[in-house]
Design a protein around this motif. Sequence first.
Motif, PDB file in Angstrom:
ATOM      1  N   ARG A  27       3.960  -5.707  -4.590  1.00  0.00           N
ATOM      2  CA  ARG A  27       2.642  -5.491  -5.675  1.00  0.00           C
ATOM      3  C   ARG A  27       2.606  -6.657  -6.544  1.00  0.00           C
ATOM      4  O   ARG A  27       1.530  -6.571  -7.217  1.00  0.00           O
ATOM      5  CB  ARG A  27       2.780  -4.049  -6.130  1.00  0.00           C
ATOM      6  CG  ARG A  27       3.972  -4.059  -7.082  1.00  0.00           C
ATOM      7  CD  ARG A  27       4.186  -2.598  -7.991  1.00  0.00           C
ATOM      8  NE  ARG A  27       4.383  -1.373  -7.005  1.00  0.00           N
ATOM      9  CZ  ARG A  27       3.954  -0.273  -7.624  1.00  0.00           C
ATOM     10  NH1 ARG A  27       3.675  -0.124  -8.630  1.00  0.00           N
ATOM     11  NH2 ARG A  27       3.969   0.617  -6.568  1.00  0.00           N
ATOM     12  N   HIS A  28       3.629  -7.181  -6.810  1.00  0.00           N
ATOM     13  CA  HIS A  28       3.750  -8.190  -7.723  1.00  0.00           C
ATOM     14  C   HIS A  28       3.213  -9.578  -6.961  1.00  0.00           C
ATOM     15  O   HIS A  28       3.602 -10.538  -7.237  1.00  0.00           O
ATOM     16  CB  HIS A  28       4.995  -8.202  -8.582  1.00  0.00           C
ATOM     17  CG  HIS A  28       5.390  -7.006  -9.296  1.00  0.00           C
ATOM     18  ND1 HIS A  28       4.612  -6.449 -10.130  1.00  0.00           N
ATOM     19  CD2 HIS A  28       6.235  -6.254  -8.912  1.00  0.00           C
ATOM     20  CE1 HIS A  28       5.107  -5.493 -10.481  1.00  0.00           C
ATOM     21  NE2 HIS A  28       6.050  -4.991  -9.704  1.00  0.00           N
ATOM     22  N   ARG A  93       1.581  10.284  -3.072  1.00  0.00           N
ATOM     23  CA  ARG A  93       2.492  10.170  -4.125  1.00  0.00           C
ATOM     24  C   ARG A  93       2.032  11.249  -5.106  1.00  0.00           C
ATOM     25  O   ARG A  93       2.881  11.729  -6.048  1.00  0.00           O
ATOM     26  CB  ARG A  93       2.757   8.912  -4.543  1.00  0.00           C
ATOM     27  CG  ARG A  93       3.850   8.101  -3.804  1.00  0.00           C
ATOM     28  CD  ARG A  93       4.031   6.788  -4.484  1.00  0.00           C
ATOM     29  NE  ARG A  93       2.884   6.075  -4.359  1.00  0.00           N
ATOM     30  CZ  ARG A  93       2.958   4.725  -5.113  1.00  0.00           C
ATOM     31  NH1 ARG A  93       4.123   4.383  -5.332  1.00  0.00           N
ATOM     32  NH2 ARG A  93       1.815   4.052  -4.761  1.00  0.00           N
ATOM     33  N   GLU A 236      -1.390   0.610  -0.022  1.00  0.00           N
ATOM     34  CA  GLU A 236      -1.920   1.574  -1.329  1.00  0.00           C
ATOM     35  C   GLU A 236      -1.995   0.212  -2.285  1.00  0.00           C
ATOM     36  O   GLU A 236      -2.769   0.258  -3.248  1.00  0.00           O
ATOM     37  CB  GLU A 236      -0.596   2.152  -1.838  1.00  0.00           C
ATOM     38  CG  GLU A 236       0.553   1.682  -2.261  1.00  0.00           C
ATOM     39  CD  GLU A 236       1.586   1.535  -0.938  1.00  0.00           C
ATOM     40  OE1 GLU A 236       1.084   1.732   0.241  1.00  0.00           O
ATOM     41  OE2 GLU A 236       2.801   1.544  -1.111  1.00  0.00           O
ATOM     42  N   VAL A 237      -1.237  -1.083  -1.996  1.00  0.00           N
ATOM     43  CA  VAL A 237      -1.694  -2.261  -3.148  1.00  0.00           C
ATOM     44  C   VAL A 237      -3.069  -2.830  -2.625  1.00  0.00           C
ATOM     45  O   VAL A 237      -3.898  -3.137  -3.603  1.00  0.00           O
ATOM     46  CB  VAL A 237      -0.648  -3.533  -2.607  1.00  0.00           C
ATOM     47  CG1 VAL A 237      -0.834  -4.616  -3.554  1.00  0.00           C
ATOM     48  CG2 VAL A 237       0.761  -2.756  -3.218  1.00  0.00           C
ATOM     49  N   VAL A 239      -5.567  -0.906  -1.668  1.00  0.00           N
ATOM     50  CA  VAL A 239      -6.501   0.085  -2.296  1.00  0.00           C
ATOM     51  C   VAL A 239      -6.764  -0.170  -3.574  1.00  0.00           C
ATOM     52  O   VAL A 239      -8.054  -0.226  -4.114  1.00  0.00           O
ATOM     53  CB  VAL A 239      -6.271   1.542  -1.695  1.00  0.00           C
ATOM     54  CG1 VAL A 239      -7.035   2.528  -2.421  1.00  0.00           C
ATOM     55  CG2 VAL A 239      -6.301   1.900  -0.213  1.00  0.00           C
ATOM     56  N   ALA A 240      -5.686  -0.314  -4.359  1.00  0.00           N
ATOM     57  CA  ALA A 240      -5.924  -0.438  -5.821  1.00  0.00           C
ATOM     58  C   ALA A 240      -6.311  -1.643  -6.224  1.00  0.00           C
ATOM     59  O   ALA A 240      -7.093  -2.082  -7.118  1.00  0.00           O
ATOM     60  CB  ALA A 240      -4.553  -0.127  -6.585  1.00  0.00           C
ATOM     61  N   ARG A 241      -6.021  -3.109  -5.359  1.00  0.00           N
ATOM     62  CA  ARG A 241      -6.152  -4.360  -5.561  1.00  0.00           C
ATOM     63  C   ARG A 241      -6.695  -5.050  -4.606  1.00  0.00           C
ATOM     64  O   ARG A 241      -5.851  -5.815  -3.863  1.00  0.00           O
ATOM     65  CB  ARG A 241      -4.887  -4.931  -6.362  1.00  0.00           C
ATOM     66  CG  ARG A 241      -4.352  -4.314  -7.545  1.00  0.00           C
ATOM     67  CD  ARG A 241      -4.820  -5.008  -8.679  1.00  0.00           C
ATOM     68  NE  ARG A 241      -4.803  -3.996 -10.080  1.00  0.00           N
ATOM     69  CZ  ARG A 241      -3.506  -4.226 -10.609  1.00  0.00           C
ATOM     70  NH1 ARG A 241      -2.784  -5.167 -10.532  1.00  0.00           N
ATOM     71  NH2 ARG A 241      -3.429  -3.538 -11.830  1.00  0.00           N
ATOM     72  N   LYS A 270     -15.249  -4.123  -5.578  1.00  0.00           N
ATOM     73  CA  LYS A 270     -13.897  -4.001  -6.568  1.00  0.00           C
ATOM     74  C   LYS A 270     -13.466  -5.416  -7.173  1.00  0.00           C
ATOM     75  O   LYS A 270     -12.606  -5.452  -8.243  1.00  0.00           O
ATOM     76  CB  LYS A 270     -12.844  -3.131  -6.061  1.00  0.00           C
ATOM     77  CG  LYS A 270     -12.889  -1.937  -6.723  1.00  0.00           C
ATOM     78  CD  LYS A 270     -11.402  -1.327  -6.143  1.00  0.00           C
ATOM     79  CE  LYS A 270     -10.715  -0.648  -7.090  1.00  0.00           C
ATOM     80  NZ  LYS A 270      -9.587   0.014  -6.981  1.00  0.00           N
TER      81      LYS A 270
END
Lengths: 583, 80
Positions: A27-28, A93, A236-237, A239-241, A270
Amino acid sequence: MTESSTLVGLLETAAESPECGLRFVDRHEEVRKFAWPEILLRARRVAGGLQEAGVVRGDRVALIYPTCPEFFDAFFGILLTGAAPVPLYPPVRLGRLDEYAGRTAAMLMAVNARMVLADARVRRLLGPALERARPELGCRTTATLPTAMPTPVRVEADDLALVQFSSGTIVDPKPVALSHRAVVAQTRCLNSFWPDGDGVVHSGASWLPLYHDMGLIGCVFPALERGAALTLIPPEVFVARPAVWLRTISRFGSTVSPAPNFAYGLCVDKIRDEEMEGVDLGSWRVALNGAEPVAPQVLRGFQKRFGRWGFRPEALTPVYGLSEATLAVTFSDINRLFTSRRFDRDALADSGRAVEDPSGIEIVSVGRPLPGFVLRIVDDEDHDLEQGRVGRVLVRGPSMMEGYLGRPLATAEALHDGWLNTGDLGFVAGGELYITSRCKDVLILRGRNHSPVEVEYAVNEVEGVRTGCAAAASYLPEGADGEVLIVFVEAAAETSEVRYPGIADVVARVVRAAAGLDPDYVEVLPPGTLPRTSSGKIRRLEALRQWLGGELAPPAPMTPLRLAGAVLRSSLAMARSRRSRGG
Amino acid sequence: MSSTEGEILDGIAEVARAHLGWEGELRPGLRLVEDLELDSLKSLTLALEVENHFRVYLDQEAGIVTVGDLVQAIARHLDD
């Protein structure tokens, strides 16, 4: 050198390419790299442990991991023992775990998994599922396996290589059993579409889940077959970003990266310009678009928006396939702009004829059959139809499933003399396939398959709903960015119509809780309204057809919010657009 | 509710507004799926953005059903 006909053989060959392997982006956006020889070495350690624990050739071993290196230790480790891996999805989660436990237990039992391998964190959440399924050799992490030298096992092309679920479900899980022969044949077909050459050495990038056929078979196996490089991003990374996906492609000069329709739309909605600073998408030659119906305006929107960052418009490549055929069945030309044509709506709907009409409905071509694959379009009596006639799509080719594991009746329904009944409706025009309606037994939403049975089963318990009288269907409205979900229920006898809106509300809530899906419409109907077969089964597609034609009941949106546009955009995208308008 | 929990709730509300378009008040009793109407995509987004916001990892948590559960889970991680 003879060509390998098993995944094990492909892995051993890939291990001769030490310069390439798998990269994991977190994620980073930090990267860890594992070269193919190291991947083989790690898998051998797991294989030794599995054998010591009792796993033997022919077993099924489930594996439940997020996108991480340990997935591959487990996956290839299982393969080296001659057992078949069954990748299942990890728990979400947030939210309830009981639904997850029920679904996972049903899938474990459907494949009769002898052991479950899981990430340490996932394992802590698996208790209730394991209690129900009771895999004989329990649930282990790779770290808790005994240490032992692996014993080489001879794996044959006819052995099972993989069991995948076309949709995860509690009620009726259908495990698709694939042989090494089928999986390797599919992998070679895919790679034949993007041969190295002209100064291009192909490499992949993917955020698709590894328990998803397009992620595992469409991304990992082609890289494995060539000993090429593949960069993986946790779903999930993405989807969010979503920008992380495009930045990763740019950073590593990736050439091949697939995604379902919704992902391209999510990027347009997005990603902010400032997130794209320094990004160059010029390396991206093959942007496959499959797994759910392809919306032409989403493709155009993506081309228009990301052309500024070097995206090649011809890279977008609509494809069609299904898990029962391992993955892909048809492919559009790689170096051509996507093709769409317009067809007369009434001729399509009423007489099943595809008549070109400049003011008609636009449908995207999903291309021609892969090498070695043959299509047939047939009517209800299995008679072949000519070009331009809508019928059921049958396919045969070198990567058909062996069958649904332990489900001879379901298998016989799907496979006849080597021909797979896709359950989808479509027609051929100009030698290319156009899909008009996806399988009646699958809801395809946000890139994932769901079973309508599961949704219908969940709403049965709603008070005021007539038991067994529900139907769930999804479709792609004209001009929409993605599929919408509609749930039909019949009210119980003597329920006042005043109560219908309240029932609709509860149905929507129950569907969200049970399936993680947000229905775009809930239609509560008087008892006896839904069309049925002679044996009393509800006909989902016919219900949808009547509803769309205004015959069943006037299509009325659930809430005023939906009326504002949820039908046209995913609700996530809508939240974004409302936010940006609000400043 | 302690002041820390109040701050956490405000932080979650900020994330929900920015990433899910949630405009209403956020109360601990609200259920994520039933009341906030989160489908699986949205709940993934909320999980990841909340983690980014508070710099915690929630992947060892089980059964976060309400906003209050989420507050508690974050509070536990912030204490670590």
